[in-house]
Design an enzyme around this catalytic site. Structure first.
Site, short mmCIF file in Angstrom:
data_model
loop_
_atom_site.label_atom_id
_atom_site.label_comp_id
_atom_site.label_asym_id
_atom_site.label_seq_id
_atom_site.Cartn_x
_atom_site.Cartn_y
_atom_site.Cartn_z
N ASP A 27 2.20 -1.95 -4.36
CA ASP A 27 0.81 -1.45 -4.33
C ASP A 27 0.06 -2.11 -5.48
O ASP A 27 0.66 -2.63 -6.42
CB ASP A 27 0.78 0.08 -4.50
N GLY A 31 -0.14 5.03 -1.21
CA GLY A 31 -1.21 5.76 -0.54
C GLY A 31 -0.72 6.94 0.29
O GLY A 31 0.47 7.28 0.28
N GLN A 32 -1.64 7.55 1.04
CA GLN A 32 -1.31 8.77 1.79
C GLN A 32 -0.17 8.54 2.77
O GLN A 32 0.77 9.33 2.84
CB GLN A 32 -2.55 9.29 2.55
N TYR A 72 -15.51 -0.21 8.58
CA TYR A 72 -14.07 0.07 8.74
C TYR A 72 -13.66 -0.13 10.20
O TYR A 72 -12.66 -0.80 10.50
CB TYR A 72 -13.82 1.51 8.28
N ASP A 120 -0.98 -7.42 -5.40
CA ASP A 120 -2.28 -7.42 -4.72
C ASP A 120 -2.11 -8.21 -3.42
O ASP A 120 -1.80 -9.40 -3.47
CB ASP A 120 -3.32 -8.08 -5.64
N LYS A 153 -11.16 -2.90 11.83
CA LYS A 153 -9.96 -2.53 12.59
C LYS A 153 -9.98 -3.20 13.97
O LYS A 153 -8.94 -3.65 14.46
CB LYS A 153 -9.87 -1.00 12.74
N GLY A 211 0.85 -1.20 0.00
CA GLY A 211 0.00 0.00 0.00
C GLY A 211 0.88 1.24 0.00
O GLY A 211 0.50 2.29 0.55
N ARG A 266 -2.09 -0.23 -7.19
CA ARG A 266 -2.10 0.80 -8.23
C ARG A 266 -0.66 1.15 -8.60
O ARG A 266 0.29 0.67 -7.99
CB ARG A 266 -2.90 2.03 -7.81
P1 NAD Z 1 -4.75 5.11 1.26
O1 NAD Z 1 -6.09 4.72 0.76
O2 NAD Z 1 -4.22 6.46 0.94
O3 NAD Z 1 -3.68 4.04 0.76
C1 NAD Z 1 -3.94 2.66 0.74
C2 NAD Z 1 -3.14 2.07 -0.42
O4 NAD Z 1 -3.42 0.66 -0.46
C3 NAD Z 1 -3.54 2.64 -1.78
O5 NAD Z 1 -2.40 3.12 -2.46
C4 NAD Z 1 -4.18 1.46 -2.50
O6 NAD Z 1 -3.93 1.44 -3.89
C5 NAD Z 1 -3.51 0.29 -1.81
N1 NAD Z 1 -4.29 -0.95 -1.95
C6 NAD Z 1 -5.63 -1.08 -1.91
N2 NAD Z 1 -5.98 -2.35 -2.10
C7 NAD Z 1 -4.83 -3.04 -2.26
C8 NAD Z 1 -4.52 -4.41 -2.51
N3 NAD Z 1 -5.50 -5.31 -2.64
N4 NAD Z 1 -3.22 -4.78 -2.60
C9 NAD Z 1 -2.24 -3.87 -2.49
N5 NAD Z 1 -2.46 -2.55 -2.26
C10 NAD Z 1 -3.73 -2.15 -2.16
O7 NAD Z 1 -4.76 4.85 2.83
P2 NAD Z 1 -3.82 5.51 3.95
O8 NAD Z 1 -4.50 6.72 4.44
O9 NAD Z 1 -2.42 5.61 3.46
O10 NAD Z 1 -3.96 4.42 5.10
C11 NAD Z 1 -2.99 3.41 5.30
C12 NAD Z 1 -3.40 2.62 6.54
O11 NAD Z 1 -3.48 3.50 7.66
C13 NAD Z 1 -4.79 1.94 6.44
O12 NAD Z 1 -4.76 0.74 7.14
C14 NAD Z 1 -5.68 2.92 7.16
O13 NAD Z 1 -6.80 2.28 7.70
C15 NAD Z 1 -4.77 3.42 8.25
N6 NAD Z 1 -5.19 4.71 8.80
C16 NAD Z 1 -5.14 5.83 8.04
C17 NAD Z 1 -5.55 7.06 8.58
C18 NAD Z 1 -5.50 8.32 7.78
O14 NAD Z 1 -5.99 9.37 8.27
N7 NAD Z 1 -4.91 8.33 6.58
C19 NAD Z 1 -6.02 7.10 9.90
C20 NAD Z 1 -6.11 5.92 10.63
C21 NAD Z 1 -5.67 4.73 10.08
N1 SER Z 2 -8.71 9.04 8.70
C1 SER Z 2 -9.36 7.78 8.80
C2 SER Z 2 -10.75 7.85 8.26
O1 SER Z 2 -11.34 8.91 8.33
C3 SER Z 2 -9.43 7.35 10.25
O2 SER Z 2 -9.08 6.03 10.30
O3 SER Z 2 -11.22 6.87 7.78
#
Ligand code: NAD
Ligand code: SER
Length: 315
Positions: free
Chosen positions: A36, A13-14, A144, A54, A148, A10, A38
């Protein structure tokens, strides 16, 4: 650390982009494989190895782990809160099966460590709203949050039963300028900075007095590193750690932006994400993370606003 080789799943992603870049600084570019579903994020291009993968394809994941001599996995692939409500079955499937695939392979290949993030979304309307403690009533109402919460207990189970050194943080909403957020309820707190610079106005999908726990990305990346580098004996929580950064409402983030852009205007038109936000705590008690591995945030709202606006202006 030189003998560790890390797979980030992943990575586009962000969080993935920034975490991959931070890990490459510590472990060396060649020792951090980004992956990833994507395409490779532009910010990662040329900075180290990338494989398209994947996480649901366990066989391919297993082959990559063996072929690349992986010793640690950071699993970031997931569907977040707002997108999850649009397709609950898919969110449950990816968030659970992806984690189980990684935990199984970690057990079989005796990986040194696994990192998997949880979220403030584990909490629900029956959890304390202010300074929500590490251990409390946990009754999430989003798919979600349910995924978690279940994931936290799978991590604990693999640790207790099979000795997998899996570590986790319940991130608050994360705010960053490098890569875009991926479908969360807290995404407004990123969009607002972009729109403030581009349009001097922003329409928020949450009510103006909706307080949520938030954190600036540099704090989140540092927390992740500090947790992963702490001695295993210090990690007493094997579900997931509460951590706190700041807590603010749309009105307060707008006021912080107005210190730099005085004519910035906020309006609010709440949608389905309001119910999700209303089910989460407004602030988090992170005393357990502070005691176990010395967690302490560095950014407050105004410091983050200055940094966000400076960096987005450069872009
Ligand atoms: P994001 O959606 O920006 O990135 C997730 C990445 O996973 C994407 O690039 C997507 O292409 C990839 N992905 C999706 N399905 C996939 C698959 N089958 N195989 C491989 N890659 C795949 O999410 P994020 O914000 O970077 O979050 C990362 C983790 O942190 C997640 O577990 C999320 O729940 C957790 N989290 C994020 C936040 C937040 O505010 N960003 C807050 C709490 C928890
Ligand atoms: N930033 C995340 C959401 O809003 C919290 O896990 O889903």
């Amino acid at each position: 650390m030189a003998k560790d080789k890390i797979l980030v799943i992943g990575a586009s992603g962000q969080i993935g982009v920034e975490l991959t870049l931070a890990l490459r600084k510590i472990y060396g570019a060649a020792n951090v494989v980004a992956s990833d579903l994507r395409e490779e994020n532009d910010l990662l291009k040329g900075t180290g190895p990338y494989v398209s993968m994947d996480v649901m394809n366990k066989e391919m994941l297993h082959v990559q782990v063996i072929r690349q001599n992986i010793t640690q996995i950071y699993l970031l692939a997931a569907i977040l809160s707002a997108t999850g409500e649009k397709n609950p079955g898919l969110a449950w499937h990816l968030n659970m099966q992806g984690l189980l695939n990684v935990l199984d392979i970690a057990r079989e290949e005796k990986l040194h460590k696994v990192y998997w993030p949880s979220s403030i979304a584990v909490f629900g309307p029956t959890s304390p709203r202010q300074f929500c403690p590490q251990q409390t009533v946990i009754e999430p109402i989003t798919v979600y949050g349910i995924s978690k919460y279940a994931g936290e207990f799978w991590c604990n189970y693999y640790h207790q039963r099979f000795g997998v050194d899996v570590r986790s943080i319940r991130y608050p909403g994360l705010i960053s300028y490098k890569s875009a957020p991926g479908g969360g309820t807290t995404d407004y707190a990123v969009e607002i900075y972009h729109e403030a610079l581009a349009e001097k106005k922003y329409t928020c999908f949450l009510k103006e007095d909706t307080y949520l726990p938030m954190m600036y990305m540099p704090d989140a990346i540092r927390a992740t590193m500090e947790l992963m580098h702490a001695p295993a004996n210090n990690i007493k929580v094997r579900t997931s750690y509460n951590i706190s950064g700041m807590s603010f409402s749309p009105t307060e983030i707008a006021a912080s932006i107005q210190k730099h852009i005085p004519d910035f205007q906020l309006s609010c038109v709440p949608d389905y994400r309001q119910a999700i936000a209303d089910s989460w705590p407004q602030s988090i008690d992170d005393t357990v993370a502070s005691a176990d591995w010395n967690w302490k945030p560095a950014f407050d709202l105004d410091k983050m606003t200055t940094d966000m606006l400076q960096n987005l202006s450069k872009k």
